[in-house]
Design a protein around this motif. Structure first.
Motif, mmCIF file in Angstrom:
data_model
loop_
_atom_site.group_PDB
_atom_site.id
_atom_site.type_symbol
_atom_site.label_atom_id
_atom_site.label_comp_id
_atom_site.label_asym_id
_atom_site.label_seq_id
_atom_site.Cartn_x
_atom_site.Cartn_y
_atom_site.Cartn_z
ATOM 1 N N THR A 9 34.818 5.322 21.440
ATOM 2 C CA THR A 9 36.027 5.290 22.004
ATOM 3 C C THR A 9 37.059 4.940 20.418
ATOM 4 N N LEU A 10 36.496 5.069 19.234
ATOM 5 C CA LEU A 10 36.966 5.294 18.036
ATOM 6 C C LEU A 10 37.101 6.330 17.375
ATOM 7 N N PRO A 11 38.799 6.231 16.728
ATOM 8 C CA PRO A 11 39.468 7.790 16.970
ATOM 9 C C PRO A 11 38.433 8.077 15.517
ATOM 10 N N LEU A 12 38.267 9.349 15.422
ATOM 11 C CA LEU A 12 37.762 9.954 14.146
ATOM 12 C C LEU A 12 38.594 10.231 13.094
ATOM 13 N N VAL A 13 38.194 9.827 12.091
ATOM 14 C CA VAL A 13 39.455 9.810 10.601
ATOM 15 C C VAL A 13 38.878 10.305 9.877
ATOM 16 N N SER A 14 39.920 11.478 9.522
ATOM 17 C CA SER A 14 39.190 12.344 8.591
ATOM 18 C C SER A 14 40.055 11.804 6.748
ATOM 19 N N PHE A 15 39.115 11.484 5.712
ATOM 20 C CA PHE A 15 40.228 11.444 4.959
ATOM 21 C C PHE A 15 39.886 13.265 4.080
ATOM 22 N N VAL A 16 41.052 13.342 3.346
ATOM 23 C CA VAL A 16 41.400 14.245 2.722
ATOM 24 C C VAL A 16 41.805 13.855 1.254
ATOM 25 N N ILE A 17 40.762 14.803 0.307
ATOM 26 C CA ILE A 17 41.091 14.850 -1.246
ATOM 27 C C ILE A 17 40.961 15.149 -2.287
ATOM 28 N N PRO A 18 42.958 16.068 -2.631
ATOM 29 C CA PRO A 18 42.643 16.742 -3.819
ATOM 30 C C PRO A 18 42.152 16.490 -4.706
ATOM 31 N N MET A 19 40.873 17.660 -5.582
ATOM 32 C CA MET A 19 40.149 17.358 -6.776
ATOM 33 C C MET A 19 40.685 17.975 -7.587
ATOM 34 N N LEU A 20 40.748 17.902 -8.720
ATOM 35 C CA LEU A 20 40.685 18.818 -10.279
ATOM 36 C C LEU A 20 40.392 18.150 -11.124
ATOM 37 N N ASN A 21 39.573 18.707 -11.296
ATOM 38 C CA ASN A 21 38.552 17.860 -13.134
ATOM 39 C C ASN A 21 38.389 16.358 -12.620
ATOM 40 N N GLU A 22 38.073 15.867 -11.870
ATOM 41 C CA GLU A 22 37.833 14.581 -11.698
ATOM 42 C C GLU A 22 36.361 14.124 -11.493
ATOM 43 N N ALA A 23 35.187 14.652 -12.621
ATOM 44 C CA ALA A 23 34.134 14.290 -12.609
ATOM 45 C C ALA A 23 34.109 12.939 -12.487
ATOM 46 N N ALA A 24 34.590 12.042 -14.124
ATOM 47 C CA ALA A 24 34.948 10.332 -13.874
ATOM 48 C C ALA A 24 34.962 9.693 -12.626
ATOM 49 N N ALA A 25 35.365 10.778 -11.756
ATOM 50 C CA ALA A 25 36.407 9.484 -10.924
ATOM 51 C C ALA A 25 36.139 10.117 -8.873
ATOM 52 N N ILE A 26 35.174 11.009 -8.457
ATOM 53 C CA ILE A 26 35.018 11.471 -7.216
ATOM 54 C C ILE A 26 33.810 11.087 -6.965
ATOM 55 N N THR A 27 32.788 10.743 -7.890
ATOM 56 C CA THR A 27 31.344 10.047 -6.743
ATOM 57 C C THR A 27 31.984 8.691 -6.830
ATOM 58 N N GLU A 61 29.099 18.669 -4.198
ATOM 59 C CA GLU A 61 28.336 19.523 -3.144
ATOM 60 C C GLU A 61 26.910 18.249 -3.450
ATOM 61 N N ALA A 62 26.892 17.732 -3.923
ATOM 62 C CA ALA A 62 24.937 17.024 -4.168
ATOM 63 C C ALA A 62 24.839 16.220 -3.384
ATOM 64 N N LEU A 63 26.637 15.275 -2.772
ATOM 65 C CA LEU A 63 27.088 14.598 -2.122
ATOM 66 C C LEU A 63 26.934 15.162 -0.397
ATOM 67 N N ALA A 64 27.481 15.941 -0.477
ATOM 68 C CA ALA A 64 27.324 16.997 0.739
ATOM 69 C C ALA A 64 26.456 16.902 1.160
ATOM 70 N N ARG A 65 25.282 17.815 0.823
ATOM 71 C CA ARG A 65 23.758 18.237 0.757
ATOM 72 C C ARG A 65 23.356 16.501 1.671
ATOM 73 N N LYS A 66 23.607 15.701 1.085
ATOM 74 C CA LYS A 66 22.910 14.088 1.176
ATOM 75 C C LYS A 66 23.759 13.636 2.582
ATOM 76 N N HIS A 67 25.166 13.521 2.730
ATOM 77 C CA HIS A 67 25.863 13.263 3.644
ATOM 78 C C HIS A 67 26.820 15.109 4.477
ATOM 79 N N PRO A 68 26.107 15.421 5.367
ATOM 80 C CA PRO A 68 26.751 16.340 6.160
ATOM 81 C C PRO A 68 28.553 16.148 6.358
ATOM 82 N N ASN A 69 28.403 14.910 6.918
ATOM 83 C CA ASN A 69 30.330 14.656 7.406
ATOM 84 C C ASN A 69 31.310 14.833 5.721
ATOM 85 N N ILE A 70 30.598 15.228 4.661
ATOM 86 C CA ILE A 70 31.340 16.131 3.959
ATOM 87 C C ILE A 70 31.996 17.426 2.768
#
Length: 334
Positions: A9-27, A61-70
């Motif tokens: 019954t809870l709404p589906l929540v979508s996070f939108v994250i723009p990224m450009l060269n964020e290796a130090a932060a995105i994970t 991509e590595a996180l998406a292989r573990k978490h299908p909601n990415i």
């Protein structure tokens, strides 16, 4: 009601994250979403990459292989508002939350946004931004950015009261808002969120702020990078004002008027000594302001270690913003 049925019954929540060269932060950013108290099955994460070259894409991509909601999308144009719109248009959530890659969020972030959307009957909510850092200068810059003396036009950085506001950071939007008021303005690069929130208010909707909704931001680590950031902020605030003349506030005009007065008096002082004395007087007053602001900020935060750096932080933010504002008067927003 069984937990699984209640979750549905809870709404589906979508996070939108723009990224450009964020290796130090995105994970770190994505991990904070995965650790939410809100049911994981009711969250999706949409990352829009501006063709990163530093390995951040491989991290997602590595996180998406573990978490299908990415899910991962590309934005060859490398412009933030375009990334946001790509993400929103490809998201499935009933609620869309915009998040910066330099950010991590408290584990109640989603739950509190949904709670206050329902309790207050609003379509846009948001909270406070707490600045943090790994180095002395990053912590000092964060302290300055979170002070009412640094960015007085952004109360979400320092306000402790629940209330309706003009804009919030990392807002949660009901999806239907985009159908009604449109998406992010792709002519802008920074301040696109403030411009969208202006349109939301003009459409008759209110934006609710509560300091209970917490995000943690990692600011620029040097004064040079801070100056470039705030110079761009100044330019792009002008672009918002050019599109919406009633979006200007008196507080927006103080830094550019101070910078303009400094430049004019400095030029006049070459010929008239009185102009030099006036220039000295306004900078002496400004120096006193910087000292008082630094001491007051440290007292409010009960942290004195960054006191020596804070005057330079405030000066960098305000003068760079004022210069950017003046430059933006003569620069197109393309």
């Amino acid at each position: 009601m069984p937990a699984e049925e209640q979750n549905n019954t809870l709404p589906l929540v979508s996070f939108v994250i723009p990224m450009l060269n964020e290796a130090a932060a995105i994970t770190r950013c994505i991990s904070s979403i995965l650790e939410q108290s809100y049911p994981a099955g009711r969250i999706e994460i949409v990352v829009v990459d501006g063709l990163s070259t530093d390995g951040s894409r491989a991290e997602v991509e590595a996180l998406a292989r573990k978490h299908p909601n990415i899910r991962l999308f590309d934005n060859p144009e490398k412009r933030t508002p375009r990334s946001l719109n790509i993400g929103i248009q490809n998201s499935r959530g009933e609620v869309v939350i915009i998040l910066g890659a330099h950010t991590r969020i408290d584990n109640e972030f989603v739950a509190l946004n949904i709670r206050y959307m329902r309790e207050m009957g609003v379509k846009c909510t948001g909270g406070t931004q707490i600045n943090t850092g790994d180095t002395y200068w990053q912590r000092a810059i964060g302290l300055g950015m979170g002070s009412r003396f640094g960015i007085p036009s952004a109360p979400y950085r320092y306000d402790k009261r629940k209330r309706f506001v003009d804009t919030v950071v990392y807002a949660a939007y009901a999806r239907e808002l985009f159908d009604e008021v449109g998406y992010f303005d792709e002519e802008l690069h920074i301040s696109e969120d403030a411009e969208l929130n202006w349109r939301i208010r003009k459409a008759g909707y209110r934006i609710f702020f509560t300091p209970e909704i917490i995000s943690y931001y990692y600011p620029r680590a040097t004064l040079g990078r801070l100056a470039r950031q705030f110079f761009n902020y100044g330019i792009l605030r002008v672009n918002v004002i050019k599109k919406h003349h009633d979006a200007v506030k008196p507080v927006h005009l103080v830094p550019p008027l101070f910078v303009l007065a400094t430049l004019l008096l400095a030029a006049a002082a070459l010929r008239w000594p009185a102009a030099g004395r006036a220039l000295f007087a306004i900078w002496a007053a400004y120096g006193l302001f910087l000292a008082v602001a630094a001491v007051s900020t440290c007292r409010e935060e009960k942290s004195w270690s960054c006191l020596p750096a804070l005057p330079a932080v405030f000066l960098t933010m305000q003068i760079a913003w004022g210069l950017g504002f003046l430059a933006g008067l003569f620069k197109t927003n393309k």
